[in-house]
Write an enzyme that holds these catalytic residues in place. Structure first.
Site, PDB file in Angstrom:
ATOM      1  N   GLU A  86       1.011  -1.383  -0.033  1.00 56.14           N
ATOM      2  CA  GLU A  86      -0.168  -0.057  -0.044  1.00 56.14           C
ATOM      3  C   GLU A  86       0.974   1.427  -0.205  1.00 56.14           C
ATOM      4  O   GLU A  86       0.480   2.354  -0.502  1.00 56.14           O
ATOM      5  CB  GLU A  86      -1.049   0.194   1.103  1.00 56.14           C
ATOM      6  N   ARG A  88       3.627   1.630  -1.529  1.00 54.01           N
ATOM      7  CA  ARG A  88       3.966   2.126  -2.934  1.00 54.01           C
ATOM      8  C   ARG A  88       2.906   2.542  -3.809  1.00 54.01           C
ATOM      9  O   ARG A  88       3.102   3.495  -4.701  1.00 54.01           O
ATOM     10  CB  ARG A  88       4.518   0.819  -3.555  1.00 54.01           C
ATOM     11  N   ARG A 123       7.767  -5.265   8.048  1.00 50.37           N
ATOM     12  CA  ARG A 123       8.421  -4.462   7.252  1.00 50.37           C
ATOM     13  C   ARG A 123       8.191  -3.179   7.568  1.00 50.37           C
ATOM     14  O   ARG A 123       8.715  -2.042   6.991  1.00 50.37           O
ATOM     15  CB  ARG A 123       7.911  -4.635   5.738  1.00 50.37           C
TER      16      ARG A 123
END
Length: 292
Positions: A86, A88, A123
């Site tokens: 999301e 990106r 991440r």
């Protein structure tokens, strides 16, 4: 914000979910350009806020070099829903792009939720409240227990329980945690206040005065002592650092509040709080107590 050290060691990663699913149904990894206006965010995305500065940096990078890593989407009734990527997607919109490279996969709602949670845990830095909401979503939407969540994500049950307890904080305090004004440790300390009406003012005092966790714990200990009725005409003495440390260690072990009362004779009692029958069963299991 949540500590990165707490994010490591997840037993079941995103790749594991992908590979497990692919064992059941072959997938293709072909990349295609998908129109951004046909894509919607993942409805199970646990992150509520995105760092604008970081998004701007990513958007500038995309303007210059494009998107190197395709996002992953699934087809929906009206276009596509994001499975992973999301940030990106948002940065590409900010960069004025019309399309984004994407891999289209077939995922059910359960897999969508797991991937959304895992992608963020591995991440990105979720706030403690966002992380707690992610676990709560898995429990409620998938109708599973805390134990099952801990097994799927490779976290201990006390770890999951400690995060879920944060959801009982008042909304104004949750916002302070989301904003990074209160740490996970400070938020957990506030939950030990016996008079819940003191949580909000104590949280505001912590932020305005920049109190450390240790300073906050001392204030809470005094507030709890002052809020107790004297026993048999004598004031209850303050708990020793050893007893406080023992309460904290047991609280971490059981994922709930633990209270130790000790008399001058050395006798006493240990109280372990629980919020429901299921929570009681969880604590009993940790104590290796089988009532069957």
């Amino acid at each position: 914000m949540a500590n990165n050290k707490n994010k490591k060691g997840l037993g079941r990663g995103i790749d594991a979910i992908f590979s497990n699913f692919e064992d059941q149904e072959p997938q293709t990894d072909s990349v295609s350009e998908v129109q951004l206006d046909q894509i919607r965010p993942n409805p199970y995305q646990p992150r509520r806020t995105f760092n604008e500065d970081a998004l701007n940096d990513l958007a500038n990078s995309i303007k210059e070099s494009g998107v190197f890593q395709p996002i992953i989407v699934r087809e929906s009734v009206n276009g596509y829903e994001i499975i992973a990527g999301e940030r990106r997607y948002r940065a590409s919109k900010m960069a004025g792009k019309a399309t984004i490279p994407a891999i289209v996969r077939t995922f059910d709602d359960e897999a969508m939720m797991e991937v959304a949670v895992l992608e963020n845990l591995q991440r990105e830095d979720l706030s403690p409240i966002e992380e707690a909401r992610a676990y709560d979503t898995l429990i409620k939407k998938l109708n599973i227990t805390q134990a099952e969540v801990s097994k799927r994500l490779g976290k201990s049950r006390p770890y999951i329980a400690n995060y879920l307890r944060l959801l009982s904080l008042p909304e104004s305090v949750k916002r302070l945690v989301d904003a990074g004004d209160l740490s996970m440790a400070q938020a957990r300390s506030l939950l030990s206040l016996k008079r819940k009406s003191q949580i909000v003012p104590m949280a505001r005092k912590t932020v305005s005065e920049g109190l450390t966790v240790r300073q906050l714990e001392k204030l809470i200990a005094r507030a709890n002592a002052n809020g107790q009725e004297p026993t048999k005409g004598s004031r209850k003495s303050a708990k020793s650092p050893y007893v406080r440390a023992s309460e904290n260690q047991l609280g971490d072990r059981f994922g709930t509040k633990v209270n130790i009362e000790q008399t001058k004779k050395g006798t006493g009692k240990i109280e372990i709080d629980f919020e429901s029958e299921a929570d009681l069963n969880r604590v009993l299991a940790l104590l290796d107590v089988n009532l069957d």
